[in-house]
Design an enzyme around this catalytic site. Structure first.
Site, short mmCIF file in Angstrom:
data_model
loop_
_atom_site.label_atom_id
_atom_site.label_comp_id
_atom_site.label_asym_id
_atom_site.label_seq_id
_atom_site.Cartn_x
_atom_site.Cartn_y
_atom_site.Cartn_z
N ASN A 10 0.87 -1.18 0.00
CA ASN A 10 0.00 0.00 0.00
C ASN A 10 0.91 1.23 0.00
OD1 ASN A 10 -1.75 2.08 0.58
ND2 ASN A 10 -2.30 1.36 2.63
N TRP A 11 0.95 1.91 -1.14
CA TRP A 11 1.88 3.04 -1.27
C TRP A 11 1.34 4.32 -0.65
CZ3 TRP A 11 3.68 2.35 -7.11
CH2 TRP A 11 4.35 1.12 -7.22
N LYS A 12 0.11 4.27 -0.18
CA LYS A 12 -0.51 5.43 0.47
C LYS A 12 -0.34 6.69 -0.38
CE LYS A 12 0.03 3.20 4.86
NZ LYS A 12 0.09 3.31 6.32
N HIS A 95 -9.32 0.66 5.50
CA HIS A 95 -7.99 0.86 6.09
C HIS A 95 -8.12 1.75 7.33
CE1 HIS A 95 -3.89 2.25 6.66
NE2 HIS A 95 -3.53 1.16 6.04
N GLU A 97 -6.55 4.19 8.37
CA GLU A 97 -6.47 5.64 8.13
C GLU A 97 -7.80 6.16 7.60
OE1 GLU A 97 -2.86 5.36 5.87
OE2 GLU A 97 -1.89 4.70 7.71
N GLU A 167 -5.01 -5.60 10.78
CA GLU A 167 -3.99 -4.59 10.99
C GLU A 167 -4.24 -3.88 12.32
OE1 GLU A 167 -2.18 -3.25 7.03
OE2 GLU A 167 -4.00 -2.09 7.30
N GLY A 173 2.73 1.70 10.89
CA GLY A 173 3.65 2.84 10.74
C GLY A 173 4.39 3.21 12.00
N SER A 213 3.74 -2.69 10.36
CA SER A 213 5.20 -2.70 10.47
C SER A 213 5.82 -4.04 10.06
CB SER A 213 5.63 -2.29 11.88
OG SER A 213 5.18 -0.98 12.16
N GLY A 234 2.86 -1.31 4.36
CA GLY A 234 2.85 0.12 4.08
C GLY A 234 4.26 0.62 3.82
N GLY A 235 4.89 1.16 4.84
CA GLY A 235 6.20 1.81 4.70
C GLY A 235 7.23 1.00 3.92
C1 PEP Z 1 -0.64 -0.21 6.37
O1 PEP Z 1 -0.80 1.00 6.32
O2 PEP Z 1 -1.48 -0.96 5.88
C2 PEP Z 1 0.55 -0.70 7.05
C3 PEP Z 1 0.56 -1.92 7.46
O3 PEP Z 1 1.59 0.20 7.21
P1 PEP Z 1 3.05 -0.15 7.79
O4 PEP Z 1 3.54 -1.39 7.11
O5 PEP Z 1 3.87 1.06 7.45
O6 PEP Z 1 2.89 -0.34 9.26
#
Ligand code: PEP
Length: 251
Positions: A10-12, A95, A97, A167, A173, A213, A234-235
């Site tokens: 997920n490149w957000k 998600h 967010e 999640e 994050g 993470s 994500g990151g």
């Molecule tokens: C996400 O936003 O779905 C996520 C899991 O982010 P991260 O891997 O950065 O924690």
């Protein structure tokens, strides 16, 4: 029941079109012999660019959200019809967010889930508790509610197009990952919830990704757990060097 692993990035709200193209191109090369199922979900403005690069490869094209309506006076929203036109195959919905920063509730998310499924998309339905909910002993209550309400009215025949991503919000994050054992407890619970809704057979086939993470050094341990079938990243999905080792983790 053997389920295949599904690793999604997920490149957000990151990357210009040129940066997205560079990342997508590198992933196509690096993952072409990858054994698992893959997806990238670029920001809306990069979808068309990335679509042309991943088309016909083993990397699926995802969107990070969609509108709850097909079309109309909805300023700033993007419709499933427009996503289909761009070649999007999968839509990430619910998600954290979207739930917590943009205040999407279970009713709205469920409307989007049903609309996306009606239009033939695969849906990744994200669920997960806040830190205060975990500390209050409400992990199961929250995950059950988000799963049941998110799937309300979804026909069993559409379930093959549904993926759940657990999640925990406190792990997204933050660099704090749930331990594989803690995550496994929730994944097994969510699978039980699916079994109650749709039966054991459907539950045994359901892909349940973990997100929060995920990094190269914890991916294999997480996915070694019986009920963890992949990762929503994500990151670490923003760089080839950090995503590819997760995508190619050794099972
Ligand atoms: C996400 O936003 O779905 C996520 C899991 O982010 P991260 O891997 O950065 O924690």
């Amino acid at each position: 029941m053997s389920r295949s692993y599904y690793i999604a990035g997920n490149w957000k709200m990151h990357n210009t079109r040129a940066q997205s193209a560079e990342l997508a191109q590198a992933l196509v090369t690096e993952l072409k012999d990858g054994k698992h199922k893959y997806l990238v979900a670029p920001t809306f403005s990069s979808i068309e660019t990335v679509s042309a690069i991943v088309e016909g490869t083993n990397i699926r094209l995802g969107a990070q959200n969609c509108a709850a309506e097909e079309q109309g006076a909805h300023t700033g929203e993007v419709s499933v019809l427009q996503l289909k036109d761009l070649g999007v195959q999968t839509i990430i919905l619910g998600h954290s967010e979207r739930r917590h920063t943009y205040k999407e509730d279970d009713v709205l998310i469920n409307k989007k889930v049903k609309l996306a499924l009606k239009h033939g998309f695969e849906v990744i339905l994200c669920i997960g508790e806040l830190l205060e909910e975990r500390e209050a002993g409400k992990v199961e209550e929250v995950c059950e509610r988000q799963t049941v309400k998110g799937l309300e009215g979804v026909d069993a025949s559409d379930l093959g197009n549904v993926v759940i991503a657990y999640e925990p919000v406190w792990a997204i994050g933050t660099g704090k990952t749930a331990t594989p054992e803690d995550a496994e407890v929730v994944h097994a619970f969510v699978r039980k919830v699916i079994a109650c809704l749709y039966g054991d057979n459907a539950a045994s086939k359901m892909i349940i990704q973990y997100g929060g993470s995920v990094k190269a050094d914890n991916a294999a341990q997480l996915m070694a757990m019986e009920n963890i079938d992949g990762a929503l990243v994500g990151g670490a999905s923003l760089k080839v060097d950090t995503f590819v080792p997760i995508a190619k983790f050794k099972s």
